[in-house]
Design an enzyme around this catalytic site. Structure first.
Site, PDB file in Angstrom:
ATOM      1  NE  ARG A  14      -4.046  -1.824   2.112  1.00  0.00           N
ATOM      2  CZ  ARG A  14      -4.683  -2.355   3.146  1.00  0.00           C
ATOM      3  NH1 ARG A  14      -4.413  -1.935   4.357  1.00  0.00           N
ATOM      4  NH2 ARG A  14      -5.609  -3.261   2.970  1.00  0.00           N
ATOM      5  CD  GLU A  26      -4.261  -6.949  -5.110  1.00  0.00           C
ATOM      6  OE1 GLU A  26      -5.023  -7.899  -4.922  1.00  0.00           O
ATOM      7  OE2 GLU A  26      -4.249  -5.951  -4.379  1.00  0.00           O
ATOM      8  CD  GLN A  31      -6.069 -19.103  -5.337  1.00  0.00           C
ATOM      9  OE1 GLN A  31      -5.018 -18.621  -5.708  1.00  0.00           O
ATOM     10  NE2 GLN A  31      -6.979 -19.527  -6.183  1.00  0.00           N
ATOM     11  CB  THR A  32      -1.757 -16.485   0.274  1.00  0.00           C
ATOM     12  OG1 THR A  32      -1.490 -17.491  -0.692  1.00  0.00           O
ATOM     13  CG2 THR A  32      -0.805 -16.639   1.424  1.00  0.00           C
ATOM     14  CG  LEU A  69       3.070 -18.387  -1.071  1.00  0.00           C
ATOM     15  CD1 LEU A  69       3.421 -17.343  -2.114  1.00  0.00           C
ATOM     16  CD2 LEU A  69       1.981 -17.836  -0.159  1.00  0.00           C
ATOM     17  N   GLY A  70       1.460 -22.745  -2.162  1.00  0.00           N
ATOM     18  CA  GLY A  70       0.434 -23.545  -2.835  1.00  0.00           C
ATOM     19  C   GLY A  70      -0.055 -22.899  -4.126  1.00  0.00           C
ATOM     20  CE1 TYR A 109      -9.760  -7.565  -5.454  1.00  0.00           C
ATOM     21  CE2 TYR A 109      -7.941  -9.050  -5.997  1.00  0.00           C
ATOM     22  CZ  TYR A 109      -8.505  -8.069  -5.183  1.00  0.00           C
ATOM     23  OH  TYR A 109      -7.784  -7.587  -4.134  1.00  0.00           O
ATOM     24  CG  ASP A 127     -12.115  -8.808  -2.294  1.00  0.00           C
ATOM     25  OD1 ASP A 127     -13.136  -8.169  -1.938  1.00  0.00           O
ATOM     26  OD2 ASP A 127     -11.059  -8.809  -1.633  1.00  0.00           O
ATOM     27  CB  CYS A 181     -18.459  -5.759   6.997  1.00  0.00           C
ATOM     28  SG  CYS A 181     -20.103  -6.415   6.711  1.00  0.00           S
ATOM     29  CB  CYS A 187     -23.419  -4.872  13.811  1.00  0.00           C
ATOM     30  SG  CYS A 187     -23.335  -6.147  12.532  1.00  0.00           S
ATOM     31  CB  CYS A 196     -25.964  -1.774   7.627  1.00  0.00           C
ATOM     32  SG  CYS A 196     -25.756  -3.520   7.241  1.00  0.00           S
TER      33      CYS A 196
HETATM   34  S1  SF4 Z   1     -23.641  -3.050  10.444  1.00  0.00           S
HETATM   35 FE1  SF4 Z   1     -23.738  -3.887   8.406  1.00  0.00          FE
HETATM   36  S2  SF4 Z   1     -21.888  -3.135   7.425  1.00  0.00           S
HETATM   37 FE2  SF4 Z   1     -21.613  -2.879   9.606  1.00  0.00          FE
HETATM   38  S3  SF4 Z   1     -20.543  -4.728  10.279  1.00  0.00           S
HETATM   39 FE3  SF4 Z   1     -22.731  -5.049  10.566  1.00  0.00          FE
HETATM   40  S4  SF4 Z   1     -23.377  -6.067   8.703  1.00  0.00           S
HETATM   41 FE4  SF4 Z   1     -21.407  -5.152   8.259  1.00  0.00          FE
END
Ligand code: SF4
Length: 338
Positions: A14, A26, A31-32, A69-70, A109, A127, A181, A187, A196
């Site tokens: 990054r 990437e 897969q890792t 790494l496979g 992706y 993804d 999430c 949440c 949400c």
């Molecule tokens: S509120 Fe919605 S966006 Fe936030 S963590 Fe929970 S499910 Fe994911």
């Protein structure tokens, strides 16, 4: 994106706009997990600092660095793509999504990730994390295992991406899925919970919808570590399987229950799971007297443990070796990266 500014993990890929380094990261992360992939990223980048170095590297040395790494087709495609960049793009990494996606091993992706992170092209990445975030926040019920899913979620993500900062948006939504999430999220601390859909409708555990996976095929593999004159009988895998180009001991596939001769049983590695296969592996150490004329099976060669050590091997074999270091012949093949 404000959440991302406060919560992002600092990861080396990054901190760069170099498309080659971003591409490498990437492919490794396809897969890792990040923690597992990080040392590989650093080692590969140190060994092959530029696309030309990767294009010109002997395949064996790349597979050696990839060991553990496979999904080795990723490594082979990396090299094929690097050679293509040298040949078709005069050695400079392609700069647009449409060009990047022509490289082997690069799907929508990965192409979107490179195009947005390195060149700020407004292409949404989609993804597994993005599927989950969008499905919950917008209450999308499309089965993420269906063929329609990618189109539906890409269109939605594309409609949200701010043209002035596509890289920031893509990083943010993926990191939000990875850290906040998550499959079982908290949440109560989520900044999106007021808007949400899944949270409001108490459907967080139902979304995203994913139909059952295809049936996993079970395979039995039996390795005979045949030793004579301090050498072992090994072979390089050929054909088009996922272990092509990797090395292994003498292999008998299928059940060996019928075998009844005395043998030394080694500790078996835990059941090994590949995407559609479950491998049950057993291994035996077979010491052949030095003067016994053993017929060498086709495709196999005698090799010293130290030479075998330098060959790329499937992770299943690495586990087998490190679990049985009390077997002297295996001590000399102990892998570097564990
Ligand atoms: S509120 Fe919605 S966006 Fe936030 S963590 Fe929970 S499910 Fe994911």
């Amino acid at each position: 994106m404000a959440w991302y500014t406060d919560h992002q993990r600092e990861l080396p890929w990054r901190q760069t706009k170099d498309p080659y380094a971003i591409w490498l990261s990437e492919i490794i992360l396809q897969q890792t997990r990040v923690a597992q992939g990080l040392p590989y990223y650093e080692r590969l980048l140190a060994a092959f600092p530029a696309v030309r170095d990767l294009a010109e590297a002997p395949e064996a040395s790349l597979l050696r660095l990839w060991q553990g790494l496979g999904y080795y087709s990723r490594a082979r495609n990396l090299q094929k793509a690097a050679q293509l960049v040298m040949r078709d793009f005069s050695g400079s990494f392609p700069r647009t999504y449409d060009d990047i996606i022509t490289l082997p091993g690069v799907g929508p992706y990965t192409a979107a990730a490179i195009a947005s992170f390195a060149f700020d092209e407004a292409k949404a990445v989609v993804d597994g994390n993005v599927f989950r975030v969008l499905s919950r926040v917008f209450g999308v019920e499309t089965d993420i295992a269906s063929s329609a899913a990618r189109g539906v979620f890409t269109e939605l993500a594309q409609s949200l991406i701010p043209p002035q900062n596509p890289a920031g948006f893509n990083q943010a939504i993926m990191e939000f899925g990875a850290l906040q999430c998550t499959p079982a999220p908290d949440c109560s601390i989520c900044p999106l919970r007021v808007s949400c859909a899944a949270f409001k409708e108490k459907r967080v555990n139902e979304l995203p919808i994913k139909s059952k996976k295809t049936k996993v095929k079970e395979i039995e593999m039996n390795y005979l570590i045949i030793e004579q004159n301090s050498q072992i009988l090994v072979r390089e895998r050929v054909g088009n399987g996922i272990w092509k180009g990797l090395w292994e001991f003498y292999l008998i596939e299928g059940s060996l229950d019928w075998l009844a001769f005395p043998r030394k049983v080694l500790k078996s590695p835990p059941v090994h799971l590949l995407s559609h296969r479950k491998i049950k592996c057993e291994a035996w150490h077979v010491q052949v007297p030095d003067n016994f004329a053993l017929a060498i099976p086709e495709g196999y060669v005698w090799m010293s443990p130290s030479e075998f050590e330098s060959k790329g091997k499937p992770v299943l074999l690495l586990n087998l070796i490190t679990d049985n270091l009390d077997c002297p012949i295996l001590q000399d093949i102990s892998p570097m990266y564990l």
